[in-house]
Design an enzyme around this catalytic site. Structure first.
Site, PDB file in Angstrom:
ATOM      1  N   ASP A 135       1.012  -1.026  -0.099  1.00 54.32           N
ATOM      2  CA  ASP A 135       0.205   0.040   0.349  1.00 54.32           C
ATOM      3  C   ASP A 135       1.273   1.357  -0.201  1.00 54.32           C
ATOM      4  O   ASP A 135       2.418   1.262  -0.090  1.00 54.32           O
ATOM      5  CB  ASP A 135      -1.115   0.030   1.348  1.00 54.32           C
ATOM      6  N   TYR A 258       7.317 -10.164   6.655  1.00 53.69           N
ATOM      7  CA  TYR A 258       6.960  -8.439   7.083  1.00 53.69           C
ATOM      8  C   TYR A 258       7.753  -8.760   8.358  1.00 53.69           C
ATOM      9  O   TYR A 258       7.318  -9.053   9.351  1.00 53.69           O
ATOM     10  CB  TYR A 258       5.202  -8.522   6.949  1.00 53.69           C
TER      11      TYR A 258
END
Length: 583
Positions: A135, A258
Site C-alpha cells: 500500500d 513482513y
C-alpha cells in the site's frame, strides 16, 4: 626541376636546432598570411548539419527470456506498488517507475493495440506477474516480479551445458525445480524465437557454436541497466535467470515475510509522576511510551497457525472474498541489533520505565542499570502463506495495544474466534511507514522446508570471465554508481537527519528544568490549560501517539457489518449499475 637538396648529415646539433627554428618561424608566417587572405565564410553559407537518423529500436532482432527480478524500495515517496489505469494518484507508483525504466532500456516490448496509447502502462505480452501489492507508504526489501525481457542470447540458440575450461568447472545453471541435471530453459516455452536472421553477441570469427552462450556472463546486466534508470530509492538487488516455465511471482510464492519496525520507548516519555496513566489496568504502573515487550510476544504467538483473519483486515467488497483463512508460520517481537546514538536522555532516572526501578542504583552519569541508553528498535515479524488487505497493520495495531497495557494478550485469540466474535470491532490500523515486505519465498514444489529455491544472481555475484577475470558487472557493486554507493547516499542523508533531530531533542530535553533529580510532579497530569487531563495516549506505529479520550476496550466497541452483508450490498449495487441486456 628538382629543388636543391641540403645534406644535413654533417651538420652539428647546434646548427640543426638553429635550422629547425628558422623553418618553424617561416611556417608560422606563411600560415598567418594565408589565413588573412582567405575569405571568411559566414554562418549563412555553412553547410547544414546532417541530422542524425532516428533509428527505431527493432525488437525482432533479439530473443527474449522469462526472468524474475528481486528489488527493494523505500515507500514513503510512492502511492503504493500497484498502478491502476485511469486512476491518477498524487504520487507515482512503483509499477510506473519500473515500467518507464524497462521501456527506456528497451527491455520489454508490450503488445500495443489500436485502443491503447503506446505511452500508457501496458504489460500485455510481457508475461508480467507481481508477488506483493504494498500500500501507499509501505516499503519492500524483497519484492519480486516475473517478466519476459530482451536477451543477448542468439536467436535459435538452445542452452546447453557450458564448461569453463580455465576454471575447470561446470557453470551450467539448473532450474530450482530440477534436480536431475536438466539444463536451464531446455524447454522452448522459456525462450521466444523470432524468424529473423540470427543475431549473435559474439564478435569476430567466434560463433555461438564455437563458444556456447553463458546464461549469466553473456547476458545483459539487467540490474545494472535498470538501476541507472530507476530513482535512487528503488534498487534492483538480484535477478533469476531460470524461473520455472510456469513461474508466476504471485502464485508461485509460498511465503511472504513482513517486518513492522517500532522503537522502545514508542513515543517521548513524560518525566515524573505525570508520565504514568491515571487508571492503570494491569498490575505494575508503566510510564506511557514504554511498551511491555514480553506481553507483546505472548500476544504475537497466538497468531501462529491457520486462522480466520476477518477481524484483522479491511474488507474489499469488489473482490467478494468469502474465505478469510490464512496460515501464519511465524509471529514474534524481535530486537534489532542495538547501536549507540543520539536521544540518550531516555536513560535518565526520571523517565525510567516503571515506578519500581531502583533510582538509588543510578550510575555516575545518571543512568539506571538495565535501562537502554538510546531508544531500542524492535520489529513485529510475521511470516505467512498469504495476507489479506491491511492484515499486518491490523495485527500490529492490536499488538501495540497489548504493549501499552490497554489490552491483554488474550485479545488475539478472542478476535480469532469466529463463534464468539463473528464481526470486527471498530479500531484503527497501524501506520504505514514502518511496514516492510521483507522477503518473498519460492520453494520447490512439494518442499516443506520453506526455503527459497530460485537461483538468484545478486548484484556483484556475476561469475568470472572466461580468463578468470572479474566481470565489470561484479566490480560495479561497490564502485561509483553501484548499488552500494547509491544506497549509502540514501542512508546517509536520512542518518544525518536522524542524528541532528536526536541531538536537538537531547538539547531541548536537558535545558532548564529537565525533570532529572527535581521534585516529583503531582500525580494528576495536566493539559495545556492547567486542568487535569484524562485523555489516553494510544500508539499506532506513527511518530506521535493519538489522544483518544477515555479508552474503550476492543471487545466493548461497536461492531462493523458482517462480510456477508458487505458482499451482498456490493453485488446488488453491481447488478443495478449493469447496463440492460448484459444479464
Amino acid at each position: 626541376m628538382a629543388g636543391h637538396q641540403t645534406d644535413y648529415s654533417r651538420w652539428s646539433n647546434e646548427n640543426l636546432i638553429e635550422r629547425v627554428t628558422q623553418l618553424e618561424q617561416q611556417l608560422k608566417g606563411l600560415n598567418a598570411t594565408s589565413s588573412l587572405s582567405a575569405p571568411q565564410p559566414s554562418s549563412s553559407h555553412l553547410p547544414p548539419k546532417t541530422p542524425r537518423p532516428n533509428r527505431d529500436f527493432d525488437p525482432t532482432k533479439y530473443s527474449t527470456r522469462l526472468i524474475a527480478l528481486k528489488f527493494a524500495y523505500l515507500g514513503q515517496r510512492y502511492n503504493g506498488f500497484e498502478h491502476h489505469a485511469n486512476n491518477k494518484t498524487p504520487l507515482p507508483t512503483i509499477e510506473e517507475e519500473l515500467w518507464k525504466a524497462l521501456k527506456k532500456g528497451h527491455l520489454i516490448t508490450p503488445t500495443v493495440s489500436s485502443m491503447v496509447d503506446p505511452e500508457d502502462i501496458n504489460w500485455e505480452g510481457c508475461e508480467y506477474s507481481k508477488c506483493g501489492r504494498t500500500d501507499k507508504g509501505v516499503s519492500a526489501f524483497g519484492q519480486v516480479i516475473g517478466i519476459r525481457v530482451r536477451s543477448n542470447r542468439p536467436r535459435g540458440h538452445r542452452e546447453e551445458e557450458v564448461t569453463d575450461t580455465e576454471l575447470g568447472q561446470s557453470i551450467a545453471l539448473e532450474s530450482p525445480a530440477q534436480t536431475n541435471g536438466t539444463p536451464l530453459e531446455s524447454t522452448p516455452s522459456n525462450e521466444t524465437v523470432t524468424p529473423k536472421p540470427s543475431y549473435s553477441p559474439v564478435s569476430g570469427s567466434e560463433s555461438s557454436a564455437a563458444r556456447p552462450f553463458h546464461d549469466v556472463n553473456d547476458e545483459l546486466p539487467y540490474p545494472q541497466i535498470l538501476n541507472r534508470l530507476l530513482p535512487k530509492d528503488i534498487r534492483i538487488l538480484a535477478w533469476c535467470p531460470s524461473p520455472p516455465t510456469d513461474f508466476s511471482a504471485r502464485f508461485s510464492c509460498r511465503e511472504r515475510r513482513y517486518r513492522y519496525f517500532f522503537t522502545q520507548p514508542a513515543f517521548a516519555p513524560v518525566p515524573g509522576s505525570q508520565g504514568f496513566p491515571i487508571d492503570p489496568r494491569h498490575g505494575q504502573r508503566r510510564r506511557e511510551g514504554w511498551l511491555d515487550i514480553k506481553a507483546m510476544r505472548e500476544g504475537a504467538r497466538h497468531f501462529v497457525g491457520l486462522h480466520d483473519f476477518r477481524n484483522f483486515c479491511k474488507i474489499d467488497p469488489s473482490k467478494e472474498i468469502t474465505n478469510f483463512e490464512r496460515r501464519i508460520f511465524h509471529a514474534d517481537i524481535e530486537a534489532v541489533a542495538p547501536n549507540t546514538g543520539p536521544v540518550g536522555y531516555i536513560a535518565n532516572p526520571d523517565v525510567r520505565m516503571s515506578e519500581e526501578s531502583d533510582v538509588s542504583a543510578s550510575t555516575s552519569n545518571g543512568t539506571v542499570p538495565g535501562t537502554p541508553s538510546t531508544p531500542q528498535v524492535y520489529t513485529f515479524t510475521v511470516h505467512g502463506s498469504a495476507f489479506l488487505w491491511h492484515q499486518v497493520r491490523h495485527m500490529a495495531s492490536i499488538i501495540f495495544l497489548i504493549g501499552q497495557g490497554l489490552e491483554t494478550p488474550s485479545i488475539v485469540p478472542a478476535l480469532l474466534d469466529m463463534k464468539t466474535n463473528p464481526t470486527k470491532p471498530m479500531y484503527e490500523l497501524a501506520d504505514d511507514a514502518p511496514l516492510v515486505l521483507w522477503d518473498c519465498i519460492f520453494p520447490n514444489e512439494g518442499d516443506d522446508s520453506r526455503k527459497d529455491a530460485l537461483g538468484w544472481v545478486y548484484v556483484g555475484d556475476q561469475m568470472g570471465a572466461e580468463n578468470g577475470a572479474t566481470t565489470a558487472a561484479a566490480r560495479g557493486k561497490h564502485r561509483t554508481g553501484g548499488v552500494v554507493e547509491d544506497l549509502w547516499r540514501v542512508w546517509r542523508e536520512r542518518k544525518i537527519d536522524e542524528v541532528l533531530a536526536g541531538m536537538l531533542l537531547d538539547l531541548a530535553a536537558g535545558q532548564g528544568n529537565s525533570g532529572v533529580n527535581s521534585k516529583p510532579y503531582s500525580h494528576e497530569r495536566q493539559d495545556g490549560k492547567g486542568k487535569p487531563s484524562s485523555s489516553q495516549k494510544v500508539f499506532d506505529g506513527g511518530n506521535a501517539p493519538r489522544l483518544v479520550g477515555r479508552y474503550v476496550p476492543i471487545l466493548q466497541r461497536p461492531r462493523m457489518e458482517s462480510v456477508e452483508v458487505v458482499n451482498a450490498r456490493y453485488a446488488a449495487r453491481k447488478r443495478l449499475l449493469r447496463p440492460k441486456g448484459d444479464e
